[in-house]
Design a protein around this motif. Structure first.
Motif, mmCIF file in Angstrom:
data_model
loop_
_atom_site.group_PDB
_atom_site.id
_atom_site.type_symbol
_atom_site.label_atom_id
_atom_site.label_comp_id
_atom_site.label_asym_id
_atom_site.label_seq_id
_atom_site.Cartn_x
_atom_site.Cartn_y
_atom_site.Cartn_z
ATOM 1 N N ASP A 187 0.819 -1.216 0.000
ATOM 2 C CA ASP A 187 0.000 0.000 0.000
ATOM 3 C C ASP A 187 0.852 1.265 0.000
ATOM 4 O O ASP A 187 0.512 2.246 -0.662
ATOM 5 C CB ASP A 187 -0.948 0.017 1.203
ATOM 6 C CG ASP A 187 -2.098 -0.967 1.054
ATOM 7 O OD1 ASP A 187 -2.244 -1.588 -0.019
ATOM 8 O OD2 ASP A 187 -2.864 -1.111 2.033
ATOM 9 N N ARG A 210 0.371 4.346 -2.646
ATOM 10 C CA ARG A 210 0.136 5.747 -2.253
ATOM 11 C C ARG A 210 1.195 6.663 -2.870
ATOM 12 O O ARG A 210 0.896 7.769 -3.313
ATOM 13 C CB ARG A 210 0.158 5.883 -0.732
ATOM 14 C CG ARG A 210 -1.127 5.489 -0.083
ATOM 15 C CD ARG A 210 -1.154 5.839 1.421
ATOM 16 N NE ARG A 210 -2.100 4.965 2.064
ATOM 17 C CZ ARG A 210 -1.795 3.806 2.647
ATOM 18 N NH1 ARG A 210 -0.556 3.405 2.727
ATOM 19 N NH2 ARG A 210 -2.745 3.060 3.176
ATOM 20 N N ASP A 263 -8.749 13.409 -4.657
ATOM 21 C CA ASP A 263 -10.091 12.829 -4.601
ATOM 22 C C ASP A 263 -10.922 13.440 -5.725
ATOM 23 O O ASP A 263 -10.863 14.646 -5.969
ATOM 24 C CB ASP A 263 -10.743 13.098 -3.242
ATOM 25 C CG ASP A 263 -10.080 12.317 -2.111
ATOM 26 O OD1 ASP A 263 -9.546 11.226 -2.377
ATOM 27 O OD2 ASP A 263 -10.096 12.802 -0.970
ATOM 28 N N ARG A 298 -7.711 -0.412 -3.733
ATOM 29 C CA ARG A 298 -7.930 -0.307 -2.287
ATOM 30 C C ARG A 298 -7.385 1.024 -1.766
ATOM 31 O O ARG A 298 -8.038 1.720 -0.990
ATOM 32 C CB ARG A 298 -7.262 -1.485 -1.571
ATOM 33 C CG ARG A 298 -7.468 -1.494 -0.064
ATOM 34 C CD ARG A 298 -6.838 -2.705 0.615
ATOM 35 N NE ARG A 298 -5.413 -2.841 0.356
ATOM 36 C CZ ARG A 298 -4.866 -3.776 -0.430
ATOM 37 N NH1 ARG A 298 -5.623 -4.660 -1.035
ATOM 38 N NH2 ARG A 298 -3.556 -3.820 -0.606
ATOM 39 N N VAL A 299 -6.202 1.422 -2.221
ATOM 40 C CA VAL A 299 -5.598 2.666 -1.763
ATOM 41 C C VAL A 299 -6.382 3.873 -2.301
ATOM 42 O O VAL A 299 -6.620 4.832 -1.577
ATOM 43 C CB VAL A 299 -4.100 2.725 -2.168
ATOM 44 C CG1 VAL A 299 -3.521 4.099 -1.937
ATOM 45 C CG2 VAL A 299 -3.329 1.678 -1.379
ATOM 46 N N GLN A 329 -9.407 4.499 -0.255
ATOM 47 C CA GLN A 329 -9.130 5.068 1.074
ATOM 48 C C GLN A 329 -9.119 6.589 1.019
ATOM 49 O O GLN A 329 -9.259 7.241 2.054
ATOM 50 C CB GLN A 329 -7.796 4.564 1.619
ATOM 51 C CG GLN A 329 -7.802 3.095 1.956
ATOM 52 C CD GLN A 329 -6.423 2.563 2.275
ATOM 53 O OE1 GLN A 329 -5.409 3.268 2.178
ATOM 54 N NE2 GLN A 329 -6.355 1.292 2.644
ATOM 55 N N ALA A 338 -6.100 9.589 3.607
ATOM 56 C CA ALA A 338 -6.000 8.379 4.430
ATOM 57 C C ALA A 338 -4.633 8.261 5.062
ATOM 58 O O ALA A 338 -3.660 8.782 4.624
ATOM 59 C CB ALA A 338 -6.285 7.142 3.589
#
Length: 168
Positions: free
Chosen positions: A130, A134, A144, A160-161, A164, A168
């Motif tokens: 992860d 990132r 975002d 998945r990252v 988040q 996150a």
């Protein structure tokens, strides 16, 4: 303004049939340098906002000779790596990236290298941790609301990252 990025982590040149044949019927195409040339062309054509691609050091010359002159090379330095029967160990992997959101006031700053453990997850070879995922998002200055197309989703780590969120 929302942007559309891509991340590609294909089977590394020469490793398709050897490491990924049991996972995917088309893995052997990645043993051919032409598949990697076509991937670079696709990234450039379809993702003008930006993209990143993971590769291994032996294929760096191939990628750079076929990439636009404005790409950058980043280094993922592995604090843990598999010991191979060679004198010099492969303890880093290049990441080539292009474009991304321009923001000269971004904090914290993002380095063009990452020192992090390789995942020791069983299953699919080459799974990225992860922290690495990132970092790739940070190289592109992903925010975002942006879209990231993971062209080789493997175990779903990048998704998945992304899910988040940036904070996150």
């Amino acid at each position: 303004m929302d942007m559309i990025f891509a991340y590609a982590d294909p089977p590394y040149l020469g490793c398709g049939s050897k490491l990924y044949g049991q996972f995917h019927d088309d893995a052997a195409i990645w043993d051919d340098p032409e598949a990697h040339r076509l991937l670079i062309a696709r990234l450039c054509d379809e993702y003008p906002d930006g993209w990143a691609v993971s590769l291994h050091a032996p294929s760096l010359a191939l990628y750079l000779s076929n990439a636009p002159s404005d790409v950058r090379v980043a280094a993922w330095v592995k604090t843990w790596h598999q010991i191979r029967p060679t004198t010099v160990q492969f303890a880093w992997e290049p990441v080539i990236w292009r474009g991304g959101r321009k923001d000269n006031k971004r904090t914290p700053m993002v380095r063009d290298w990452l020192s992090a453990n390789a995942t020791r997850q069983r299953g699919l070879p080459g799974t990225k941790p992860d922290e690495f995922n990132r970092w790739v998002l940070d190289l592109l200055n992903y925010q975002d609301g942006d879209t990231l197309d993971d062209l080789f989703p493997g175990t779903g780590g990048m998704a998945r990252v992304v899910a988040q969120g940036v904070l996150a």
